[in-house]
Write an enzyme that holds these catalytic residues in place. Sequence first.
Site, PDB file in Angstrom:
ATOM      1  N   GLY A  15      73.836  47.358  19.889  1.00 51.87           N
ATOM      2  CA  GLY A  15      72.496  47.298  20.476  1.00 51.87           C
ATOM      3  C   GLY A  15      72.068  45.868  20.745  1.00 51.87           C
ATOM      4  O   GLY A  15      72.828  44.914  20.568  1.00 51.87           O
ATOM      5  N   GLN A  16      70.807  45.746  21.190  1.00 51.69           N
ATOM      6  CA  GLN A  16      70.274  44.422  21.548  1.00 51.69           C
ATOM      7  C   GLN A  16      70.236  43.467  20.361  1.00 51.69           C
ATOM      8  O   GLN A  16      70.619  42.316  20.481  1.00 51.69           O
ATOM      9  CB  GLN A  16      68.842  44.452  21.966  1.00 51.69           C
ATOM     10  CG  GLN A  16      68.202  45.338  22.887  1.00 51.69           C
ATOM     11  CD  GLN A  16      66.810  44.726  23.103  1.00 51.69           C
ATOM     12  OE1 GLN A  16      66.712  43.675  23.728  1.00 51.69           O
ATOM     13  NE2 GLN A  16      65.804  45.343  22.540  1.00 51.69           N
ATOM     14  N   GLY A  18      71.897  43.704  17.581  1.00 54.42           N
ATOM     15  CA  GLY A  18      73.284  43.471  17.182  1.00 54.42           C
ATOM     16  C   GLY A  18      73.914  42.328  17.974  1.00 54.42           C
ATOM     17  O   GLY A  18      74.622  41.482  17.417  1.00 54.42           O
ATOM     18  N   ARG A 101      55.125  53.335  15.829  1.00 55.41           N
ATOM     19  CA  ARG A 101      56.281  53.521  14.954  1.00 55.41           C
ATOM     20  C   ARG A 101      56.345  54.900  14.313  1.00 55.41           C
ATOM     21  O   ARG A 101      57.413  55.446  14.095  1.00 55.41           O
ATOM     22  CB  ARG A 101      56.271  52.452  13.869  1.00 55.41           C
ATOM     23  CG  ARG A 101      56.654  51.112  14.412  1.00 55.41           C
ATOM     24  CD  ARG A 101      56.487  50.069  13.334  1.00 55.41           C
ATOM     25  NE  ARG A 101      56.762  48.752  13.870  1.00 55.41           N
ATOM     26  CZ  ARG A 101      55.941  48.120  14.692  1.00 55.41           C
ATOM     27  NH1 ARG A 101      54.806  48.682  15.060  1.00 55.41           N
ATOM     28  NH2 ARG A 101      56.256  46.931  15.144  1.00 55.41           N
ATOM     29  N   GLN A 115      72.473  57.542   5.751  1.00 50.92           N
ATOM     30  CA  GLN A 115      73.026  56.211   5.431  1.00 50.92           C
ATOM     31  C   GLN A 115      72.779  55.836   3.971  1.00 50.92           C
ATOM     32  O   GLN A 115      73.627  55.197   3.340  1.00 50.92           O
ATOM     33  CB  GLN A 115      72.463  55.177   6.408  1.00 50.92           C
ATOM     34  CG  GLN A 115      72.974  55.486   7.837  1.00 50.92           C
ATOM     35  CD  GLN A 115      72.640  54.428   8.860  1.00 50.92           C
ATOM     36  OE1 GLN A 115      71.931  53.472   8.583  1.00 50.92           O
ATOM     37  NE2 GLN A 115      73.168  54.598  10.065  1.00 50.92           N
ATOM     38  N   GLY A 133      65.647  48.611  11.399  1.00 50.36           N
ATOM     39  CA  GLY A 133      65.285  49.716  12.302  1.00 50.36           C
ATOM     40  C   GLY A 133      63.939  50.317  11.933  1.00 50.36           C
ATOM     41  O   GLY A 133      63.669  50.581  10.755  1.00 50.36           O
ATOM     42  N   ASP A 162      57.441  39.075  11.089  1.00 49.59           N
ATOM     43  CA  ASP A 162      55.986  38.927  11.046  1.00 49.59           C
ATOM     44  C   ASP A 162      55.616  37.597  10.383  1.00 49.59           C
ATOM     45  O   ASP A 162      54.712  36.890  10.824  1.00 49.59           O
ATOM     46  CB  ASP A 162      55.381  40.103  10.283  1.00 49.59           C
ATOM     47  CG  ASP A 162      55.958  41.413  10.787  1.00 49.59           C
ATOM     48  OD1 ASP A 162      55.802  41.690  11.980  1.00 49.59           O
ATOM     49  OD2 ASP A 162      56.621  42.123  10.005  1.00 49.59           O
ATOM     50  N   HIS A 190      55.393  46.733   8.164  1.00 49.14           N
ATOM     51  CA  HIS A 190      55.758  46.103   9.446  1.00 49.14           C
ATOM     52  C   HIS A 190      55.197  46.987  10.559  1.00 49.14           C
ATOM     53  O   HIS A 190      55.895  47.830  11.131  1.00 49.14           O
ATOM     54  CB  HIS A 190      57.273  45.966   9.575  1.00 49.14           C
ATOM     55  CG  HIS A 190      57.665  45.518  10.959  1.00 49.14           C
ATOM     56  ND1 HIS A 190      57.371  44.280  11.441  1.00 49.14           N
ATOM     57  CD2 HIS A 190      58.283  46.170  11.971  1.00 49.14           C
ATOM     58  CE1 HIS A 190      57.798  44.174  12.688  1.00 49.14           C
ATOM     59  NE2 HIS A 190      58.355  45.320  13.034  1.00 49.14           N
TER      60      HIS A 190
HETATM   61  N1  LIG Z   1      61.600  45.199  11.538  1.00 49.04           N
HETATM   62  C1  LIG Z   1      61.421  44.462  12.609  1.00 49.04           C
HETATM   63  O1  LIG Z   1      60.796  43.393  12.531  1.00 49.04           O
HETATM   64  C2  LIG Z   1      61.975  44.852  13.931  1.00 49.04           C
HETATM   65  C3  LIG Z   1      62.593  46.065  14.107  1.00 49.04           C
HETATM   66  N2  LIG Z   1      63.101  46.435  15.318  1.00 49.04           N
HETATM   67  C4  LIG Z   1      63.769  47.740  15.395  1.00 49.04           C
HETATM   68  O2  LIG Z   1      65.194  47.563  15.337  1.00 49.04           O
HETATM   69  C5  LIG Z   1      65.827  48.708  15.868  1.00 49.04           C
HETATM   70  C6  LIG Z   1      66.963  48.327  16.812  1.00 49.04           C
HETATM   71  O3  LIG Z   1      66.474  47.647  17.928  1.00 49.04           O
HETATM   72  P1  LIG Z   1      67.411  47.288  19.166  1.00 49.04           P
HETATM   73  O4  LIG Z   1      68.671  46.645  18.703  1.00 49.04           O
HETATM   74  O5  LIG Z   1      66.556  46.580  20.115  1.00 49.04           O
HETATM   75  O6  LIG Z   1      67.725  48.737  19.729  1.00 49.04           O
HETATM   76  P2  LIG Z   1      68.913  49.188  20.696  1.00 49.04           P
HETATM   77  O7  LIG Z   1      68.544  50.544  21.189  1.00 49.04           O
HETATM   78  O8  LIG Z   1      69.260  48.138  21.668  1.00 49.04           O
HETATM   79  O9  LIG Z   1      70.128  49.332  19.696  1.00 49.04           O
HETATM   80  C7  LIG Z   1      70.143  50.269  18.693  1.00 49.04           C
HETATM   81  C8  LIG Z   1      71.582  50.665  18.513  1.00 49.04           C
HETATM   82  O10 LIG Z   1      71.640  51.480  17.348  1.00 49.04           O
HETATM   83  C9  LIG Z   1      72.575  52.479  17.604  1.00 49.04           C
HETATM   84  N3  LIG Z   1      72.318  53.572  16.677  1.00 49.04           N
HETATM   85  C10 LIG Z   1      71.379  54.535  16.767  1.00 49.04           C
HETATM   86  N4  LIG Z   1      71.478  55.363  15.733  1.00 49.04           N
HETATM   87  C11 LIG Z   1      72.478  54.913  14.963  1.00 49.04           C
HETATM   88  C12 LIG Z   1      73.063  55.374  13.769  1.00 49.04           C
HETATM   89  N5  LIG Z   1      72.644  56.475  13.158  1.00 49.04           N
HETATM   90  N6  LIG Z   1      74.096  54.656  13.240  1.00 49.04           N
HETATM   91  C13 LIG Z   1      74.528  53.561  13.861  1.00 49.04           C
HETATM   92  N7  LIG Z   1      74.036  53.093  15.007  1.00 49.04           N
HETATM   93  C14 LIG Z   1      73.006  53.751  15.550  1.00 49.04           C
HETATM   94  C15 LIG Z   1      72.388  52.836  19.060  1.00 49.04           C
HETATM   95  O11 LIG Z   1      73.535  53.475  19.599  1.00 49.04           O
HETATM   96  C16 LIG Z   1      72.141  51.474  19.674  1.00 49.04           C
HETATM   97  O12 LIG Z   1      73.328  50.871  20.124  1.00 49.04           O
HETATM   98  C17 LIG Z   1      64.712  49.514  16.524  1.00 49.04           C
HETATM   99  O13 LIG Z   1      64.318  50.527  15.613  1.00 49.04           O
HETATM  100  C18 LIG Z   1      63.584  48.523  16.663  1.00 49.04           C
HETATM  101  O14 LIG Z   1      62.312  49.134  16.725  1.00 49.04           O
HETATM  102  C19 LIG Z   1      63.059  45.610  16.399  1.00 49.04           C
HETATM  103  C20 LIG Z   1      62.451  44.382  16.280  1.00 49.04           C
HETATM  104  C21 LIG Z   1      61.846  43.925  15.048  1.00 49.04           C
HETATM  105  O1  LIG Z   2      57.576  46.906  17.948  1.00 47.06           O
HETATM  106  C1  LIG Z   2      58.790  47.177  18.001  1.00 47.06           C
HETATM  107  O2  LIG Z   2      59.283  48.282  18.226  1.00 47.06           O
HETATM  108  C2  LIG Z   2      59.728  46.064  17.700  1.00 47.06           C
HETATM  109  C3  LIG Z   2      59.236  45.412  16.501  1.00 47.06           C
HETATM  110  O3  LIG Z   2      59.215  45.981  15.440  1.00 47.06           O
HETATM  111  C4  LIG Z   2      58.673  44.097  16.604  1.00 47.06           C
HETATM  112  O4  LIG Z   2      58.928  43.394  17.589  1.00 47.06           O
HETATM  113  O5  LIG Z   2      57.960  43.715  15.685  1.00 47.06           O
END
Ligand SMILES: NC(=O)C1=CN([C@@H]2O[C@H](COP(=O)(O)OP(=O)(O)OC[C@H]3O[C@@H](n4cnc5c(N)ncnc54)[C@H](O)[C@@H]3O)[C@@H](O)[C@H]2O)C=CC1
Ligand SMILES: O=C([O-])CC(=O)C(=O)O
Length: 328
Positions: A15-16, A18, A101, A115, A133, A162, A190
């Site tokens: 993913g992004q 990653g 969320r 997991q 996630g 944050d 979060h």
């Molecule tokens: N806690 C925080 O501060 C932040 C959290 N996030 C969260 O991080 C998560 C990932 O974001 P991105 O990388 O942008 O999303 P993305 O959609 O680009 O990548 C997510 C990847 O996870 C894979 N995936 C989905 N379910 C899976 C599973 N059960 N096992 C393994 N892989 C799995 C997908 O195939 C995809 O390649 C999202 O939930 C997003 O909201 C994003 C930014 C900040």
């Molecule tokens: O809001 C989202 O889905 C992504 C995230 O967690 C952040 O950027 O803080």
Amino acid sequence: MAKAPLRVAVTGAAGQIGYSLLFRIANGDMLGKDQPVILQLLEIPDERAQKALTGVMMEIDDCAFPLLAGMTAHSDPMTAFKDIDYAVLVGARPRGPGMERKDLLSANAQIFTAQGKALNAVAKRTVKTLVVGNPANTNAYIAMKSAPDLPAKNFTAMLRLDHNRALSQLAAKTGKAVADIEKLVVWGNHSPTMYPDYRFATIGGQSVKSMINDEEWNKNTFLPTVGKRGAAIIDARGLSSAASAANAAIDHIHDWHCGTNGKWVTMGIPSDGSYDIPKEVMYGFPVTCENGEYKIVQGLEIDAFSRERMNFTLNELTEEQDGVKHLL
Ligand SMILES: NC(=O)C1=CN([C@@H]2O[C@H](COP(=O)(O)OP(=O)(O)OC[C@H]3O[C@@H](n4cnc5c(N)ncnc54)[C@H](O)[C@@H]3O)[C@@H](O)[C@H]2O)C=CC1
Ligand SMILES: O=C([O-])CC(=O)C(=O)O
């Protein structure tokens, strides 16, 4: 003598986030420049996702990272988490425009139950887990509850983005360097209910609160700007934050592993009852880290406004956690 490699599992590896995270782990930014790593990468059992993961691994190979001691691709957490020292759980469905969320809660609950069980079955007994996630705090809670044989304290959620966002806003407001700001905390979830709190923050020993001296700015600009930054990035980019999220994940585990030298950082951790946050709630707290362990900063005074904000974000977390109880 060279250190033995540590095994790091990353989910959502294609993913992004990653794509910003893996290269930096392999470069030693997370566990140290003298610490070899083995990457165990998990993606969903889907042809496109697995093919994309192969492509990312080809690029990692092409970097010829000296610290990379091995790398494997997986579609099953039971193999991906085998003997791991660290788990960075990124894979989840990201939020799109207009979604909160909570909307993602039940879909993600299934992922994190499975997991957590896999970690319980096959990871090292000392494995340390960071959930990125979303909804990150509740996903971390679900994973922790699904892994009863592992220490609950080793399950954490990412509030570091944050924390870093708040640091950056404070540096811009005061005209000082980010690196000089100490003793900041982001309490709670979060989510937009989080409470970034600079009442204790200092720059060169001086109080940030007195330097700013503007409660209106705190309430009407700072808190909403930090709280809604994720949505603002989605609005601007059409995609959720990725490089900054990966950077925060690196910071979180780096500090947990290498220590903070007394500096405060924010981690989402299962509450031990400190500050009247009920035990086990996965809540953002100020911590210091030493020898691979975090410790909550104690003795901070909580005024009426702060208590109200801390309860507000606590209530949201309690609701989220109640919403998944039947799955645990
Ligand atoms: N806690 C925080 O501060 C932040 C959290 N996030 C969260 O991080 C998560 C990932 O974001 P991105 O990388 O942008 O999303 P993305 O959609 O680009 O990548 C997510 C990847 O996870 C894979 N995936 C989905 N379910 C899976 C599973 N059960 N096992 C393994 N892989 C799995 C997908 O195939 C995809 O390649 C999202 O939930 C997003 O909201 C994003 C930014 C900040
Ligand atoms: O809001 C989202 O889905 C992504 C995230 O967690 C952040 O950027 O803080």
